[in-house]
Design a protein around this motif. Structure first.
Motif, short mmCIF file in Angstrom:
data_model
loop_
_atom_site.label_atom_id
_atom_site.label_comp_id
_atom_site.label_asym_id
_atom_site.label_seq_id
_atom_site.Cartn_x
_atom_site.Cartn_y
_atom_site.Cartn_z
N ILE A 1 69.21 102.43 106.35
CA ILE A 1 70.63 102.56 106.70
C ILE A 1 71.05 104.03 106.60
N ASP B 1 71.88 99.14 110.67
CA ASP B 1 73.18 99.02 110.02
C ASP B 1 73.11 97.90 108.98
N GLY C 1 78.27 106.73 105.95
CA GLY C 1 77.16 106.07 106.62
C GLY C 1 75.94 105.86 105.75
N GLN D 1 77.23 100.63 101.14
CA GLN D 1 77.26 101.67 102.16
C GLN D 1 78.64 102.31 102.20
#
Length: 364
Positions: free
Chosen positions: A219, A225, A268, A283
């Motif tokens: 990720i 994702d 991100g 995240q």
């Protein structure tokens, strides 16, 4: 407002209950404060007194008797009565300003008032009634008041309000004080053929940990994702992990493990977080994008305004109330002693009669 007037009318018959702390019943003792067309029953003051007593208990600590302590250089009994009187001033200002600005409680607000009253009263009914607080008085002093206070804060600090906060002020507070993130987690259990759940053994935990650490790295590298990581784990273990929705959270209220994991991350990027019962991937998301979305969401914007100015506004309403033409029924109030509240709530303020601390004057 029809619902409120009906409930207030129904509460007239309960006013005699207020004799619990104020001595023999007298029509002159049934109200605490008046301002314009606004009148608060004496039970509302008793609630504020109990709230102030709880706040005092929190300041002196559970090892001390509340009424044998000093608070902020003042005898605790005097401090409690002064605090309760402050709540009366705030109550009057909030109602007066609410009406001046033409604000109303809509159907959702009234439903919320009913819900809050029902839940709180169900828990505190016995001690409140012992103190002489009728349900209608509690609803007016707490549930209705807080609903109006919150709407008034949002109006006055919101766009076009007389205390309006600029978008730059909102932005700086939000982006500095909040973190925007998403997570998934896998429970460290397996379900056997018999349908029973059991804890993973150490080898299984090690395998899952290594896998999720690799997914977090993918990720961070921008190769997958979080949705894909969730699907990958389901294929890997045959069990769907829990995928949370993106969430913004105040940094000073965030779980320490999450705070430490998220702090060094760039937007991100993701990190693995380990607890005794779960493994997480968290995240970090773009707070700037979330701020733009917040500005378009009336509910979230209101919550931010409350976070920024809730405590200040509570004091502001007290100060403004003191400058108004307010008629306090001092003879009725003088008959209500903090010692009587202490008898019901406990000398240390720790019985089930303890009210919701300073919530009676909080817009948060």
């Amino acid at each position: 407002m029809t619902k409120i007037f009906k409930r207030a009318a129904a509460g007239v018959m309960a006013l005699a209950m207020c004799a619990g702390l104020s001595g023999c019943y007298s029509e002159n003792n049934t109200w605490a404060v008046k301002s314009g067309d606004t009148t608060l029953p004496i039970g509302g003051y008793i609630y504020y007194l109990s709230s102030a007593y709880s706040e005092a208990a929190g300041k002196v600590g559970s090892d001390s008797e509340v009424l044998k302590s000093d608070i902020e250089g003042q005898n605790s009994s005097d401090w409690i009565k002064s605090k309760a009187t402050d709540y009366l001033y705030s109550y009057c200002y909030v109602n007066d300003k609410f009406n001046e600005l033409g604000l109303t409680l809509d159907e959702d607000d009234l439903d919320s008032v009913d819900y809050v009253t029902s839940n709180m009263w169900g828990y505190y009914k016995e001690p409140f009634e012992d103190m002489g607080i009728a349900e209608s008085s509690f609803e007016e002093a707490y549930s209705v008041y807080n609903s109006k206070l919150t709407k008034l804060l949002h109006t006055m600090y919101g766009k076009g309000g007389e205390l309006e906060l600029s978008e730059d002020e909102l932005h700086d507070h939000y982006t500095d004080g909040y973190v925007y993130y998403q997570y998934l987690y896998a429970d460290l259990t397996i379900t056997g053929d018999d349908g029973e759940s059991a804890e993973m053994d150490e080898d299984e935990k090690s395998e899952v940990k290594e896998y999720l650490e690799d997914q977090a790295k993918l990720i961070s590298d921008g190769r997958i994702d979080l949705d894909t990581a969730s699907a990958n784990y389901a294929n890997f273990k045959g069990t769907q992990p829990t995928l949370g929705e993106p969430i913004a959270y105040a940094k000073d209220s965030l779980n320490d493990l999450f705070a430490e994991a998220l702090e060094p991350l760039k937007d991100g990027e993701a990190a693995f977080v380990e607890t005794a019962t779960r493994y997480y991937i968290v995240q970090k998301l773009d707070i700037e994008e979330d701020f733009k979305a917040l500005l378009e969401d009336e509910s979230r914007l209101g919550s931010l305004l409350s976070d920024m100015r809730g405590k200040d506004f509570s004091q502001y309403t007290i100060d403004q109330g003191k400058s108004m033409d307010v008629q306090i029924n001092q003879s009725a109030i003088n008959g209500i002693k903090p010692s009587k509240v202490a008898e019901i709530m406990g000398k240390n303020g720790t019985s089930s009669g303890e009210s919701s601390e300073s919530e009676s004057s909080s817009a948060e």
